[in-house]
Structure formats: structure tokens, C-alpha cells
Write a protein that holds these residues in place. Structure first.
Motif, mmCIF file in Angstrom:
data_model
loop_
_atom_site.group_PDB
_atom_site.id
_atom_site.type_symbol
_atom_site.label_atom_id
_atom_site.label_comp_id
_atom_site.label_asym_id
_atom_site.label_seq_id
_atom_site.Cartn_x
_atom_site.Cartn_y
_atom_site.Cartn_z
ATOM 1 N N ILE A 119 0.836 -1.200 0.000
ATOM 2 C CA ILE A 119 0.000 0.000 0.000
ATOM 3 C C ILE A 119 0.868 1.246 0.000
ATOM 4 N N CYS A 120 2.056 1.127 -0.573
ATOM 5 C CA CYS A 120 3.035 2.214 -0.576
ATOM 6 C C CYS A 120 2.590 3.377 -1.454
ATOM 7 N N GLY A 121 2.906 4.593 -1.009
ATOM 8 C CA GLY A 121 2.719 5.782 -1.822
ATOM 9 C C GLY A 121 4.003 6.587 -1.884
ATOM 10 N N GLU A 122 5.153 5.894 -1.868
ATOM 11 C CA GLU A 122 6.471 6.545 -1.804
ATOM 12 C C GLU A 122 7.220 6.319 -3.116
ATOM 13 N N PRO A 123 7.289 7.321 -3.992
ATOM 14 C CA PRO A 123 7.897 7.119 -5.311
ATOM 15 C C PRO A 123 9.331 6.614 -5.259
ATOM 16 N N GLU A 124 10.135 7.141 -4.321
ATOM 17 C CA GLU A 124 11.542 6.740 -4.291
ATOM 18 C C GLU A 124 11.677 5.256 -3.987
ATOM 19 N N PHE A 125 10.896 4.753 -3.040
ATOM 20 C CA PHE A 125 10.933 3.321 -2.725
ATOM 21 C C PHE A 125 10.504 2.495 -3.931
ATOM 22 N N MET A 126 9.401 2.865 -4.555
ATOM 23 C CA MET A 126 8.878 2.076 -5.668
ATOM 24 C C MET A 126 9.870 2.010 -6.827
ATOM 25 N N GLU A 127 10.464 3.142 -7.148
ATOM 26 C CA GLU A 127 11.390 3.165 -8.281
ATOM 27 C C GLU A 127 12.705 2.463 -7.939
ATOM 28 N N ARG A 128 13.101 2.516 -6.665
ATOM 29 C CA ARG A 128 14.318 1.808 -6.257
ATOM 30 C C ARG A 128 14.104 0.306 -6.289
ATOM 31 N N SER A 196 5.651 9.003 6.083
ATOM 32 C CA SER A 196 6.233 8.791 4.757
ATOM 33 C C SER A 196 6.447 10.106 4.025
ATOM 34 N N ALA A 197 5.488 11.051 4.185
ATOM 35 C CA ALA A 197 5.622 12.356 3.531
ATOM 36 C C ALA A 197 6.818 13.122 4.096
ATOM 37 N N VAL A 198 6.980 13.108 5.422
ATOM 38 C CA VAL A 198 8.117 13.789 6.057
ATOM 39 C C VAL A 198 9.433 13.224 5.531
ATOM 40 N N LEU A 199 9.551 11.904 5.533
ATOM 41 C CA LEU A 199 10.795 11.277 5.085
ATOM 42 C C LEU A 199 11.001 11.455 3.584
ATOM 43 N N GLY A 200 9.911 11.479 2.816
ATOM 44 C CA GLY A 200 10.023 11.681 1.375
ATOM 45 C C GLY A 200 10.563 13.053 1.027
ATOM 46 N N VAL A 201 10.033 14.094 1.696
ATOM 47 C CA VAL A 201 10.524 15.453 1.447
ATOM 48 C C VAL A 201 11.972 15.575 1.911
ATOM 49 N N ALA A 202 12.285 14.968 3.056
ATOM 50 C CA ALA A 202 13.644 15.051 3.593
ATOM 51 C C ALA A 202 14.667 14.403 2.674
#
Length: 452
Positions: A119-128, A196-202
Motif C-alpha cells: 500500500i506504498c505511496g512513496e515514489p523513491e521506494f517504488m522506483e528503487r 512517509s511524507a516527512v521522510l520523502g521530502v527530507a
């Protein structure tokens, strides 16, 4: 999946005792050993068997729930994940943030030939994960599909539904999705989404570096203006009577990846043991899909309703780059989101009272030949809508479980393995119909000519 490795469980829900995991268990129980359901065996996995037992009782609404195996597994113990993956046809991963805890689960699934949905919504994780595990997943016959919750199936399947309304020679140029969250109580978001949003922006620079390091993907040929700009950051959408704010959305990233895969594979992805009939159905489905530029905006009936989003965005921009700033954001989510997110999550009443509407407003051309005539403005508008219950704890379990049931029911007609987006895998299946039967509606609203 590997034929020489018998699987004991159709589905294992990993992280079943978490906020979202409990609701996923509740949804899964509706389809366990009932007529016409392919779900015959289910197990729950997590760090604490006692918490899993409590979650099962909560989900079953009974102190005497069905006897379902409880498996101990932890992302810090790869061997425990391998044991679970070896026994499962599909693992549903509900443990986020995925950038912190997701990769060991993907690795275990890819290595064992177990299918994986999250149920991920984190682009960096998905693309990695795509960059790191696609080849192994193809080799082992493991389908790895992220974003099988509210991020991003309503957007993906909703856009495919919208695309099919452009019939004949008409073509879309841009589709803008307006997401409106509604409730007669307080709207409370999922804390995991906030984290996830906090870590994504960071860590936004990591995503940029990853994309630079990878070959450029094919881009679809979209008739009309090449830029596909979605207008101003803030707008009043008069036809829908909504105020809207442009979002950096996982949905738009996932849609772009689906359209890139479709551009590289115009007939879609063939199934591992696909019949000729199903191959023709798949090819016919994708031939009816017309790509478009796509963006997402958060929408509200009042300008004031966008205030929490604006405030949170400002705080994320200001505080995410320092360790102390991130600590503050994660320690006091309610303060920095004006109550939108809180660690304890929503009450059951707050969940039950919430709904969403995602409006798809498409602008394009009544005839594709018009798109090549210089700076000809779009002359056609199509509006569709996806709507349903609360996004994080009700719609997310619905679409995740239905995705898993499609995998169980239709595995031979799906790709052998690889890391893919939901749209490219599930587009030609009956997932839309299944979701609709379970409370998420897809509606055609209108089609009209635009004045010059």
C-alpha cells in the motif's frame, strides 16, 4: 510462481496488527472460504503473536475468531521473512514507511517466487525496488506491485476508465484529478502516510539521483501541447465548485510509469500461461486506452478547507531538511497539520463517516487531427468520477484485497514476474468491476464541446 515450491497460504498479511493492517484483515475475512472466492487459506504475520491475535479478534469482531495461523516475522530478520515468503502465494505488506521497512520484504518475495502487493505511496521506494529487483523477480516468477492501496489504484484504474470515454477519433490531452475528502466528523489521516511524507521530502534528493542514474523511459505520444501544464498552483474549479491546490502526487508518478511501460509494450504485458482468447482481450483493452498528461490536486468546497494542506506543506518545506525539524514534525503531527494527522489515528466513527470523490476532468480534441494544427486549443471536455468510503482504512483494504483476489483467480493471465505498477498489470482484468462491487464507484459524469 515456482512450481517446485508448494505454497501453504494463498495470502499472508504482513503487519496485520498495525492501524491499516487490522482493517486489511477485516476485509480479507469477508472473502475467506466463501462461495466463488479464490481465497482458501490466510495467515497473519508480524513481530508479536499476541498483537496479531488481538488484531484478529478486532477484525473478526469476536473473541472466538476463525483459526488463522499467526506467523512471527520481522523486517530486521531476513530469515523470518524468507520462511514466510516460502509458504505464501502472495504477501500483502502493510508495514511502512516503506523506505525504512519495505525492501527486506520485497527481497524475500523476489527470491522465493512469492507475489508481493503493498500500500506504498512513496515514489523513491517504488522506483528503487524496480531498479534493484526487477530482473530477479522476472527470473523467479514473483510479481512485485506497489501502490495497491488508495495510492494509486483509484487514480490508475480511474484514469483508464476515463480514457475509455474518449471514443472514436476523439483524444485527451490532459486529465486533472481533483481529490475531495468529505466527512460529517473530523477528517483524520493515517500517521504512516504523514511519516512517509516527512521522510520523502527530507530525502527528495535521493529520488532525483536515482532517476539520473537510470536510463530514460519511453514517453507516450500525447496529441496536442507537449508541456501538458496543469494551470496554476491554486485554482477555483468553477464547474465542480471546488477550490483546488496542486500536489506533488505519488499517483501522477505511478501513472507516468504505467504509461511508459505501455509505450514500451503497446499491447500490454503477456500472461505467463495466457490463452489466445485472453491475449486478444488484453490487446483490445490497451488499444482503447489513450494516454494523457496527468496531475492531481487536493480539492475542497471552501478555500479554508485547503488550509491544513497549505500549512503542512509550508512546515514540511521549512523543517524537513534538519534532524531536529524532522523530530518536531514526527513528534507533534497534530500541531503541524492543524489536526489532520495524529499518532493515535482516527476513531472507528471518524473512519465510518468519511468518504472521497476523485473527479477526472479531461480536456482534449473531438478529432485527433485537430491536435496537430498548431496551437489549436482543446475543444472537448470529459468528466468522470471515482468515489468511495474513507481512503486509508476502508478504500485501501478494499482495493488491496481485490487486487490480491485477481492475482489468485487469474494468475496464468498475468505476467510471470517483475516489478510493475498496478495499472499495467490489472488494467485488462476485472479489478474495476470487483472494486465497484465492493463500494468504490466509477461514474461517467459528462462530455461537452468547449467554446473556442
Amino acid at each position: 510462481m515456482a512450481e517446485n515450491n508448494p505454497k501453504i497460504y494463498d495470502i499472508v498479511i504482513f503487519g496485520a496488527s498495525g492501524f491499516t493492517g487490522k482493517y486489511v484483515v477485516r476485509e480479507a475475512l469477508k472473502f475467506l472460504n466463501v462461495p466463488n472466492s479464490p481465497l482458501h487459506s490466510l495467515a497473519l504475520a508480524g513481530r508479536s503473536p499476541s498483537r496479531l491475535s488481538q488484531a484478529l479478534k478486532w477484525a473478526a469482531r469476536s473473541d472466538s475468531p476463525p483459526k488463522i495461523p499467526l506467523l512471527t516475522a520481522d523486517t530486521s530478520d531476513p530469515n523470518s521473512l524468507s520462511r514466510v515468503a516460502a509458504q505464501a502465494k502472495i504477501i500483502l505488506n502493510c508495514v511502512g514507511p516503506f523506505r525504512l521497512y519495505g525492501e527486506p520484504v520485497v527481497a524475500a518475495c523476489a527470491d522465493s517466487g512469492c507475489d508481493y502487493l503493498d500500500i506504498c505511496g512513496e515514489p523513491e521506494f517504488m522506483e528503487r525496488m524496480e531498479a534493484s529487483y526487477h530482473e530477479k523477480a522476472v527470473e523467479k516468477g514473483s510479481l512485485v506491485i506497489s501502490a495497491c492501496g488508495f495510492d494509486s489504484i483509484p487514480a490508475e484504474i480511474g484514469l483508464l476508465f476515463h480514457s475509455k470515454q474518449w471514443v472514436g477519433s476523439s483524444v485527451p490531452n490532459r486529465v486533472e484529478a481533483y481529490l475531495s475528502l468529505e466527512s460529517d466528523k473530523k477528517i483524520v489521516g493515517n500517521y504512516g502516510t504523514y511519516e512517509s511524507a516527512v521522510l520523502g521530502v527530507a530525502n527528495a534528493d535521493q529520488l532525483a539521483q536515482l532517476r539520473k542514474s537510470r536510463p530514460r523511459r519511453a514517453r507516450p505520444d500525447i496529441p496536442g501541447p507537449a508541456s501538458g501544464k496543469g494551470g496554476s498552483v491554486m485554482e477555483h474549479q468553477k464547474q465542480l465548485d471546488l477550490w483546488a491546490l496542486k500536489l506533488p502526487s505519488a499517483d501522477s508518478v505511478v501513472v507516468r510509469r504505467t504509461l511508459a511501460t505501455l509505450t514500451e509494450n503497446p499491447n500490454g504485458l503477456p500472461g505467463v500461461n495466457e490463452s489466445d482468447e485472453r491475449a486478444k482481450k488484453r490487446e483490445a483493452f490497451w488499444s482503447s486506452i489513450k494516454p494523457a498528461h496527468f496531475g492531481v490536486k487536493i480539492a475542497s468546497k471552501s478555500l479554508l478547507g485547503l488550509l491544513p494542506t497549505v500549512v503542512l506543506g509550508l512546515f514540511l518545506a521549512l523543517l524537513c531538511k534538519s534532524a531536529f525539524g524532522r523530530w518536531l514534525l514526527l513528534k507533534y503531527p497534530s500541531v503541524f497539520s492543524l489536526g489532520w494527522f495524529r499518532k493515535e489515528g482516527p476513531t472507528e466513527d471518524e473512519v465510518a463517516s468519511a468518504t472521497f470523490k476523485m473527479w477526472f476532468v479531461g480536456h482534449g480534441y473531438s478529432d485527433s487531427s485537430l491536435a496537430s494544427q498548431g496551437n489549436k486549443k482543446p475543444d472537448t471536455e470529459v468528466i468522470t468520477r471515482v468515489s468511495g468510503p474513507e481512503i486509508g482504512y476502508l478504500t485501501t483494504p478494499i482495493v488491496l484485497i481485490q487486487s490480491a483476489l485477481v492475482l489468485l483467480n487469474d494468475r496464468d493471465n498475468l505476467p510471470k514476474g517483475g516489478v510493475f505498477t498496478p495499472g499495467i498489470v490489472f488494467g485488462p482484468t476485472d479489478l474495476q468491476e470487483r472494486i465497484q462491487e465492493n463500494g468504490v464507484s466509477f461514474d461517467f459524469i459528462s462530455k461537452k464541446a468547449l467554446s473556442p
